[in-house]
Enzyme design. Structure first.
Site, PDB file in Angstrom:
ATOM      1  N   ASP A  68       0.870  -1.176   0.000  1.00 54.55           N
ATOM      2  CA  ASP A  68       0.000   0.000   0.000  1.00 54.55           C
ATOM      3  C   ASP A  68       0.901   1.219   0.000  1.00 54.55           C
ATOM      4  OD1 ASP A  68      -2.914   0.569  -0.085  1.00 54.55           O
ATOM      5  OD2 ASP A  68      -2.326   1.978   1.482  1.00 54.55           O
ATOM      6  N   SER A  69       0.646   2.090  -0.939  1.00 53.15           N
ATOM      7  CA  SER A  69       1.591   3.183  -1.147  1.00 53.15           C
ATOM      8  C   SER A  69       0.851   4.429  -1.588  1.00 53.15           C
ATOM      9  CB  SER A  69       2.625   2.768  -2.202  1.00 53.15           C
ATOM     10  OG  SER A  69       1.978   2.184  -3.321  1.00 53.15           O
ATOM     11  N   ASP A 163       4.402   9.701 -10.800  1.00 55.12           N
ATOM     12  CA  ASP A 163       5.810   9.831 -11.224  1.00 55.12           C
ATOM     13  C   ASP A 163       6.065  11.090 -12.076  1.00 55.12           C
ATOM     14  OD1 ASP A 163       6.993   7.659  -9.902  1.00 55.12           O
ATOM     15  OD2 ASP A 163       6.345   6.254 -11.435  1.00 55.12           O
ATOM     16  N   ARG A 189       9.350   1.973  -2.840  1.00 52.70           N
ATOM     17  CA  ARG A 189       9.060   0.538  -2.993  1.00 52.70           C
ATOM     18  C   ARG A 189      10.346  -0.277  -2.905  1.00 52.70           C
ATOM     19  NH1 ARG A 189       5.943   1.405  -6.737  1.00 52.70           N
ATOM     20  NH2 ARG A 189       4.196   1.426  -5.287  1.00 52.70           N
TER      21      ARG A 189
HETATM   22  P1  ITT Z   1      -3.472  -2.270  -5.468  1.00 53.83           P
HETATM   23  O1  ITT Z   1      -4.184  -1.760  -4.242  1.00 53.83           O
HETATM   24  O2  ITT Z   1      -4.274  -3.261  -6.230  1.00 53.83           O
HETATM   25  O3  ITT Z   1      -2.086  -2.736  -5.178  1.00 53.83           O
HETATM   26  P2  ITT Z   1      -3.538   0.519  -6.207  1.00 53.83           P
HETATM   27  O4  ITT Z   1      -2.986   1.314  -7.344  1.00 53.83           O
HETATM   28  O5  ITT Z   1      -4.988   0.752  -5.838  1.00 53.83           O
HETATM   29  O6  ITT Z   1      -3.291  -1.027  -6.495  1.00 53.83           O
HETATM   30  P3  ITT Z   1      -2.714   1.661  -3.704  1.00 53.83           P
HETATM   31  O7  ITT Z   1      -4.070   1.634  -3.084  1.00 53.83           O
HETATM   32  O8  ITT Z   1      -1.538   1.277  -2.867  1.00 53.83           O
HETATM   33  O9  ITT Z   1      -2.622   0.726  -4.976  1.00 53.83           O
HETATM   34  O10 ITT Z   1      -2.486   3.133  -4.293  1.00 53.83           O
HETATM   35  C1  ITT Z   1      -1.235   3.478  -4.726  1.00 53.83           C
HETATM   36  C2  ITT Z   1      -1.336   4.750  -5.547  1.00 53.83           C
HETATM   37  O11 ITT Z   1      -0.295   5.643  -5.121  1.00 53.83           O
HETATM   38  C3  ITT Z   1      -1.046   4.445  -7.011  1.00 53.83           C
HETATM   39  O12 ITT Z   1      -2.242   4.131  -7.714  1.00 53.83           O
HETATM   40  C4  ITT Z   1      -0.370   5.732  -7.465  1.00 53.83           C
HETATM   41  O13 ITT Z   1      -1.343   6.704  -7.744  1.00 53.83           O
HETATM   42  C5  ITT Z   1       0.396   6.157  -6.207  1.00 53.83           C
HETATM   43  N1  ITT Z   1       1.761   5.563  -6.226  1.00 53.83           N
HETATM   44  C6  ITT Z   1       2.223   4.566  -5.431  1.00 53.83           C
HETATM   45  N2  ITT Z   1       3.481   4.237  -5.771  1.00 53.83           N
HETATM   46  C7  ITT Z   1       3.816   5.037  -6.791  1.00 53.83           C
HETATM   47  C8  ITT Z   1       4.962   5.148  -7.597  1.00 53.83           C
HETATM   48  O14 ITT Z   1       5.999   4.347  -7.448  1.00 53.83           O
HETATM   49  N3  ITT Z   1       4.965   6.082  -8.547  1.00 53.83           N
HETATM   50  C9  ITT Z   1       3.920   6.892  -8.736  1.00 53.83           C
HETATM   51  N4  ITT Z   1       2.767   6.822  -8.045  1.00 53.83           N
HETATM   52  C10 ITT Z   1       2.713   5.895  -7.076  1.00 53.83           C
END
Ligand code: ITT
Length: 206
Positions: A68-69, A163, A189
């Site tokens: 979760d990010s 990004d 990550r």
């Molecule tokens: P899952 O829950 O299925 O893994 P998700 O995209 O919904 O997919 P999250 O709820 O963790 O995942 O939301 C993460 C969002 O944060 C992601 O959709 C991007 O908008 C942003 N994000 C996370 N890591 C990133 C990265 O390395 N580069 C750019 N944006 C990022």
């Protein structure tokens, strides 16, 4: 041994698989099992990572890893935070012809209008949870933070999500301008997964 990757985000999955490629285990995306997305109703990255990993472990009977990010912007009081994936949707911001990632970026840029350079600090946060089994009472939690700033406009086409608007001070460019192998060695990550790899042999021992 098989481990499920509990994510439905294709580009996130690709990054996870690339960084975890060193492990001598089979990483299977949850989509392979036809698992529906978990309801992410936690109020922190840690809660949501556990919810997603537990959901996948429950439905497959296998150990599961979830990420979760999101992006935390100081001038926006930490938004979009745990709502990063659906920031524009939540605010009903949908310029015609724009995909969700582009709308998310456009909304952050709009809300940051007039904020000067020194106030544009931001960071990506990543929490990785590993559940050895669905009822795991001690999930392994790893965390990575990547400090940067919000650019004045979107640049670059690599990566995903925010990004294009995230300035990386060490490379003086947008994260979306970094080659994937560079992003995958310094990102939030990458840092979280380095911890996971370092702690791996202890966590999956029976
Ligand atoms: P899952 O829950 O299925 O893994 P998700 O995209 O919904 O997919 P999250 O709820 O963790 O995942 O939301 C993460 C969002 O944060 C992601 O959709 C991007 O908008 C942003 N994000 C996370 N890591 C990133 C990265 O390395 N580069 C750019 N944006 C990022």
């Amino acid at each position: 041994m098989k481990v499920v990757l509990a994510s439905g985000n294709r580009k996130k999955l690709a990054e996870l698989q690339l960084i975890l490629g060193h492990l001598a285990i089979e990483l299977v995306p949850q989509t392979t099992f036809g698992i529906p997305e978990a309801v992410e109703d936690g109020l922190s990255f840690v809660e949501n990572a556990i919810i997603k990993a537990r959901h996948a472990a429950r439905l497959t009977g296998l150990p599961a890893i979830a990420d979760d990010s999101g992006l935390e912007v100081d001038a926006l009081n930490g938004a979009p935070g745990i709502y990063s994936a659906r920031y524009s949707v939540m605010h009903e911001y949908a310029p015609p012809g724009m995909d969700v990632d582009s709308a998310n970026n456009a909304l952050v840029l709009e809300r940051m209008q007039g904020v000067e350079e020194s106030g544009r600090t931001a960071r990506f946060q990543c929490v990785i949870a590993l559940m050895r089994y669905p009822e795991d009472p001690m999930p392994l939690i790893c965390q990575g933070t990547w400090e940067g700033r919000i650019l004045l406009q979107a640049c670059g086409t690599n990566g995903f999500g925010y990004d294009p608007i995230f300035h990386v001070p060490s490379h003086n460019c947008a994260s979306a301008q970094l080659p994937p192998e560079v992003k995958n060695s310094i990102s939030h990550r990458a840092l979280a997964l380095q911890q996971l790899l370092a702690r791996w042999p202890f966590t999956l021992q029976e």
